[in-house]
Design a protein around this motif. Structure first.
Motif, PDB file in Angstrom:
ATOM      1  N   VAL A 207      20.712  -5.636  11.432  1.00 32.18           N
ATOM      2  CA  VAL A 207      19.381  -5.921  11.819  1.00 32.18           C
ATOM      3  C   VAL A 207      18.544  -4.760  10.994  1.00 32.18           C
ATOM      4  CG1 VAL A 207      17.646  -5.597  13.714  1.00 32.18           C
ATOM      5  CG2 VAL A 207      19.936  -6.853  14.126  1.00 32.18           C
ATOM      6  N   ARG A 208      19.011  -3.462  10.880  1.00 34.48           N
ATOM      7  CA  ARG A 208      18.409  -2.408  10.416  1.00 34.48           C
ATOM      8  C   ARG A 208      18.276  -2.860   8.864  1.00 34.48           C
ATOM      9  NH1 ARG A 208      21.541   0.921  12.436  1.00 34.48           N
ATOM     10  NH2 ARG A 208      20.162   1.350  14.196  1.00 34.48           N
ATOM     11  N   MET A 209      19.179  -3.218   8.229  1.00 35.52           N
ATOM     12  CA  MET A 209      19.283  -3.498   6.869  1.00 35.52           C
ATOM     13  C   MET A 209      18.187  -4.747   6.573  1.00 35.52           C
ATOM     14  SD  MET A 209      23.071  -3.130   5.698  1.00 35.52           S
ATOM     15  CE  MET A 209      23.460  -4.854   4.964  1.00 35.52           C
ATOM     16  N   THR A 210      18.095  -5.690   7.336  1.00 33.43           N
ATOM     17  CA  THR A 210      17.180  -6.684   7.318  1.00 33.43           C
ATOM     18  C   THR A 210      15.674  -6.225   7.165  1.00 33.43           C
ATOM     19  OG1 THR A 210      18.825  -8.453   8.301  1.00 33.43           O
ATOM     20  CG2 THR A 210      16.481  -9.087   8.327  1.00 33.43           C
ATOM     21  N   LEU A 211      15.413  -5.329   8.273  1.00 32.76           N
ATOM     22  CA  LEU A 211      14.162  -4.838   8.516  1.00 32.76           C
ATOM     23  C   LEU A 211      13.749  -4.055   7.224  1.00 32.76           C
ATOM     24  CD1 LEU A 211      14.327  -3.613  12.420  1.00 32.76           C
ATOM     25  CD2 LEU A 211      12.951  -5.296  11.162  1.00 32.76           C
ATOM     26  N   ASN A 212      14.653  -3.137   6.684  1.00 31.51           N
ATOM     27  CA  ASN A 212      14.351  -2.347   5.667  1.00 31.51           C
ATOM     28  C   ASN A 212      14.304  -3.159   4.270  1.00 31.51           C
ATOM     29  OD1 ASN A 212      14.480   0.418   6.025  1.00 31.51           O
ATOM     30  ND2 ASN A 212      16.383   0.129   7.006  1.00 31.51           N
ATOM     31  N   SER A 213      14.930  -4.378   4.256  1.00 24.29           N
ATOM     32  CA  SER A 213      14.583  -5.142   3.186  1.00 24.29           C
ATOM     33  C   SER A 213      13.242  -5.785   2.962  1.00 24.29           C
ATOM     34  CB  SER A 213      15.804  -5.948   2.976  1.00 24.29           C
ATOM     35  OG  SER A 213      15.509  -7.252   3.847  1.00 24.29           O
ATOM     36  N   ARG A 214      12.773  -5.820   4.177  1.00 27.20           N
ATOM     37  CA  ARG A 214      11.388  -6.816   4.404  1.00 27.20           C
ATOM     38  C   ARG A 214      10.335  -5.640   4.303  1.00 27.20           C
ATOM     39  NH1 ARG A 214      15.031  -9.886   4.880  1.00 27.20           N
ATOM     40  NH2 ARG A 214      15.002 -11.935   5.636  1.00 27.20           N
ATOM     41  N   ALA A 215      10.786  -4.178   4.671  1.00 27.88           N
ATOM     42  CA  ALA A 215       9.515  -3.342   4.530  1.00 27.88           C
ATOM     43  C   ALA A 215       9.364  -3.147   3.046  1.00 27.88           C
ATOM     44  CB  ALA A 215      10.364  -2.137   4.976  1.00 27.88           C
ATOM     45  N   THR A 216      10.090  -3.265   2.147  1.00 33.36           N
ATOM     46  CA  THR A 216       9.521  -3.048   0.764  1.00 33.36           C
ATOM     47  C   THR A 216       9.224  -4.231  -0.185  1.00 33.36           C
ATOM     48  OG1 THR A 216      12.075  -2.787   0.191  1.00 33.36           O
ATOM     49  CG2 THR A 216      10.843  -0.818   0.439  1.00 33.36           C
ATOM     50  N   SER A 217       9.799  -5.313   0.185  1.00 32.30           N
ATOM     51  CA  SER A 217       9.661  -6.543  -0.567  1.00 32.30           C
ATOM     52  C   SER A 217       8.290  -7.177  -0.340  1.00 32.30           C
ATOM     53  CB  SER A 217      10.758  -7.558  -0.351  1.00 32.30           C
ATOM     54  OG  SER A 217      10.764  -8.191   1.003  1.00 32.30           O
ATOM     55  N   LEU A 218       7.699  -7.635  -1.119  1.00 36.68           N
ATOM     56  CA  LEU A 218       6.405  -8.180  -1.165  1.00 36.68           C
ATOM     57  C   LEU A 218       5.014  -7.520  -0.529  1.00 36.68           C
ATOM     58  CD1 LEU A 218       7.550 -11.628  -0.231  1.00 36.68           C
ATOM     59  CD2 LEU A 218       7.009 -10.912  -2.317  1.00 36.68           C
ATOM     60  N   VAL A 219       5.213  -6.392   0.081  1.00 41.08           N
ATOM     61  CA  VAL A 219       4.329  -5.930   0.893  1.00 41.08           C
ATOM     62  C   VAL A 219       3.114  -5.355  -0.139  1.00 41.08           C
ATOM     63  CG1 VAL A 219       3.437  -3.696   2.088  1.00 41.08           C
ATOM     64  CG2 VAL A 219       5.589  -5.073   2.803  1.00 41.08           C
ATOM     65  N   MET A 220       3.535  -4.663  -1.455  1.00 45.75           N
ATOM     66  CA  MET A 220       2.767  -4.156  -2.033  1.00 45.75           C
ATOM     67  C   MET A 220       1.886  -5.359  -3.005  1.00 45.75           C
ATOM     68  SD  MET A 220       1.999  -1.345  -1.639  1.00 45.75           S
ATOM     69  CE  MET A 220       2.749  -0.329  -0.393  1.00 45.75           C
ATOM     70  N   SER A 221       2.473  -6.431  -2.893  1.00 41.26           N
ATOM     71  CA  SER A 221       1.645  -7.547  -3.776  1.00 41.26           C
ATOM     72  C   SER A 221       0.372  -8.080  -2.722  1.00 41.26           C
ATOM     73  CB  SER A 221       2.606  -8.722  -4.049  1.00 41.26           C
ATOM     74  OG  SER A 221       3.019  -9.390  -2.780  1.00 41.26           O
ATOM     75  N   TYR A 222       0.432  -7.559  -1.587  1.00 44.47           N
ATOM     76  CA  TYR A 222      -0.652  -7.931  -0.554  1.00 44.47           C
ATOM     77  C   TYR A 222      -1.621  -6.747  -0.385  1.00 44.47           C
ATOM     78  CZ  TYR A 222       1.431 -12.410   0.422  1.00 44.47           C
ATOM     79  OH  TYR A 222       2.338 -13.617   0.292  1.00 44.47           O
ATOM     80  N   PHE A 223      -0.851  -5.399  -0.475  1.00 45.70           N
ATOM     81  CA  PHE A 223      -1.721  -4.240  -0.381  1.00 45.70           C
ATOM     82  C   PHE A 223      -1.685  -3.437  -1.355  1.00 45.70           C
ATOM     83  CE2 PHE A 223      -0.412  -6.228   3.802  1.00 45.70           C
ATOM     84  CZ  PHE A 223      -1.511  -6.013   4.755  1.00 45.70           C
ATOM     85  N   ASN A 224      -2.631  -3.570  -2.143  1.00 44.58           N
ATOM     86  CA  ASN A 224      -2.833  -2.632  -3.356  1.00 44.58           C
ATOM     87  C   ASN A 224      -3.128  -1.162  -2.980  1.00 44.58           C
ATOM     88  OD1 ASN A 224      -3.354  -1.361  -5.923  1.00 44.58           O
ATOM     89  ND2 ASN A 224      -4.659  -3.106  -6.591  1.00 44.58           N
ATOM     90  N   SER A 225      -2.188  -0.362  -3.337  1.00 45.66           N
ATOM     91  CA  SER A 225      -2.275   1.207  -2.836  1.00 45.66           C
ATOM     92  C   SER A 225      -2.921   1.872  -3.884  1.00 45.66           C
ATOM     93  CB  SER A 225      -0.912   1.703  -2.743  1.00 45.66           C
ATOM     94  OG  SER A 225      -0.320   1.765  -3.742  1.00 45.66           O
TER      95      SER A 225
END
Length: 196
Positions: A40-58
């Protein structure tokens, strides 16, 4: 004499055998729980970095209206809604939008506060939601262009189904341990009677 032999056998053989079986059974249960939770932890961590920055430009600072628009677009396009829940949290700690579509109120999410002070901008929390559901959650801080935070993404996976599966596994392990102990006791009694 028979009582003396039985007593010695119980103390030496049976006690040590039961102890070993119990230790092995408990260790197997703990290892399985850790394995399930780590998945479960690995699933959460993989989602935390994938695709986020394509929606939220830092790269540039964002105002509240722009952040809310990006948050809605991110949640609308989130493809794992059947596996986990996702929240977008603003810089004040308020949930802007959730993948369930319901407003979030009176919930405790300490992982958001931990993530703000974490070096990698991520923090995990295992606890119970207001409805009593046990969850594992991971907050991932979204930086803005001014060396501060614009908000966070929070991923939430229910642990209730996993805990039910683990309970079934514990029952199976317990049954196996009882069967092994029964075989040891039966064979031991037969062996002692054959000697006597």
């Amino acid at each position: 004499m028979k009582n003396s032999i039985v007593k010695r056998w119980v103390v030496s053989v049976l006690a040590s055998t039961v102890s070993v079986i119990l230790v092995v059974g408990v260790m197997a249960g703990i290892l399985l729980r850790n394995q399930y939770y780590n998945n479960v932890r690995m699933t959460l961590n993989s989602r935390a970095t994938s695709l986020v920055m394509s929606y939220f430009n830092s790269a540039t600072p964002v105002n509240d209206e722009t952040f809310n628009r990006m948050a809605k677009r991110f949640v609308d396009n989130f493809t794992d809604k059947n596996v986990m829940e996702v929240w977008v949290i603003d810089k004040n700690g308020d949930v802007v939008v959730s993948s369930t579509g319901f407003s979030v109120s009176n919930e405790v999410y300490p992982d958001f506060e931990y993530a703000k002070s974490s070096p990698d901008g991520k923090a995990e929390w295992i606890g119970k939601m207001q409805n009593g559901e046990k969850v594992m959650a991971l907050s991932y801080i979204l930086p803005d262009g001014e060396q501060s935070i614009s908000g966070a993404i929070r991923y939430i996976i229910s642990l209730d189904d996993i805990d039910r599966q683990l309970a079934i596994i514990w029952v199976i392990i317990s049954i196996i341990m009882i069967l092994i102990i029964s075989v040891v006791v039966t064979s031991g009694v037969f062996f002692i009677n054959s000697i006597i």
